[in-house]
Scaffold this motif. Structure first.
Motif, mmCIF file in Angstrom:
data_model
loop_
_atom_site.group_PDB
_atom_site.id
_atom_site.type_symbol
_atom_site.label_atom_id
_atom_site.label_comp_id
_atom_site.label_asym_id
_atom_site.label_seq_id
_atom_site.Cartn_x
_atom_site.Cartn_y
_atom_site.Cartn_z
ATOM 1 N N ASP A 24 -3.626 -11.434 -4.235
ATOM 2 C CA ASP A 24 -2.533 -10.607 -3.286
ATOM 3 C C ASP A 24 -2.738 -9.446 -3.555
ATOM 4 O OD1 ASP A 24 -1.406 -13.201 -2.389
ATOM 5 O OD2 ASP A 24 -0.158 -13.687 -3.968
ATOM 6 N N LYS A 25 -2.144 -8.492 -2.736
ATOM 7 C CA LYS A 25 -2.394 -7.115 -2.918
ATOM 8 C C LYS A 25 -1.648 -6.679 -4.222
ATOM 9 C CE LYS A 25 -1.015 -2.879 -0.474
ATOM 10 N NZ LYS A 25 -0.293 -2.305 0.730
ATOM 11 N N GLY A 26 -2.669 -5.774 -5.034
ATOM 12 C CA GLY A 26 -2.074 -5.172 -6.231
ATOM 13 C C GLY A 26 -2.331 -6.458 -7.413
#
Length: 313
Positions: A24-26
């Motif tokens: 996921d993002k980050g």
């Protein structure tokens, strides 16, 4: 003097495997293997040809950077002639991040880089004199060279009495036939994947696809069909060649390895059927190791593989 020269894309591949899920993002995910390898159709096919005992050269463009040095030195270590490679003053060496899932299938993040700088004026046609085959490797990923410049190069090469061959990549621009149409009359051996061939021809079945290209002047159409093997048609013979069954670790470079096997068979005077079988064998060996070239064997070892696995298709 080279027997075959590959003109096309030169790439460094950063391969991560296996990717069981995307972060996921980050966020972060852990993989078992990460490595840097040579890649790109011209590099992969050139190395495979050399390992199969064919005197091979490569023409292409890299950046004036360490990744360009890596590609050139890697080719030299494989006894591939690199005198046709030029350096771009504007772009860095092309790079692909290859994400391999747990079934061996790949997704790509690609930087075109110096491959986008390659043009007709970068090709030394005197360097090609005496070659038996010149193979264009990676059409649709060389925006300056694709289309009219490729057609002109093929026309000149055929005028030198050299057999021409061309392999395609995925056309993210979506132009497909529009880009390739002027090239087709000058192609002796056309070797796309089944998905690429369908996009170019707007046909579905291999026989229909092959007939489409034959009508535009191609002499022999050979289609890479992955786990289903390969197909060939030259206006006389129609051949389906089933794939060898192997444990797949990474499909990176499989198509380029197949091309090298087919062209080796043609150089050695094999029949079209035997050339397809050799191509399937080289492609099969490729996918048993990570990276585009790690699994490629010598010609004798590959022929032994065919004998041992002839009934394992």
């Amino acid at each position: 003097m080279n027997e075959i020269t590959c003109i096309g894309i030169l790439v460094t591949d950063l391969i991560a495997a296996p990717i069981t899920n995307y972060p996921d993002k980050g966020k972060l995910v852990i993989v078992d293997n990460v490595g840097i390898f040579t890649g790109g159709c011209a590099v992969n096919t050139g190395i495979a040809l050399s390992r199969l005992g064919i005197k091979t050269g490569v023409i292409g463009k890299v950046g004036n950077d360490s990744l360009g040095d890596f590609i050139i030195n890697s080719l030299k270590s494989e006894n591939v002639d690199t005198n046709g490679i030029v350096r771009s003053k504007e772009k860095n060496t092309s790079t692909t991040v290859v994400l391999v899932n747990d079934e061996g299938e790949r997704s790509f993040i690609h930087y075109i880089g110096a491959n986008g700088d390659l043009g007709l004026d970068d090709i030394n046609f005197k360097y090609l004199s005496g070659n038996k085959i010149v193979h264009i490797a990676g059409s649709f990923l060389m925006p300056k060279f694709d289309g009219a410049q490729t057609a002109e190069a093929l026309r000149k090469i055929k005028g030198m009495g050299i057999t021409t061959s061309l392999d395609t990549a995925w056309d993210s621009s979506g132009k497909w036939f529009e880009t390739l149409e002027t090239c087709l009359p000058y192609i002796d051996i056309f070797i796309p994947s089944i998905d690429e061939a369908r996009m170019i021809s707007k046909k579905d079945k291999p026989e229909e696809i092959a007939q489409f290209f034959i009508e535009y002047g191609v002499k022999t159409v050979i289609i890479k069909m992955g786990s289903e093997g390969s197909f060939a048609f030259n206006g006389k013979e129609t051949i389906y060649m089933p794939a060898f069954k192997v444990n797949v670790k990474d499909t990176t470079g499989a198509g380029d390895s197949f091309v090298a096997g087919v062209l080796t068979g043609i150089i050695k005077g094999f029949s079209l059927k035997a050339s397809l079988e050799l191509g399937n064998a080289v492609g099969a060996l490729c996918v048993t190791s990570f990276g585009a070239s790690s699994g490629i064997k010598s010609f004798d070892e590959t022929m032994d593989f065919i004998k041992e696995h002839k009934n394992n298709k």
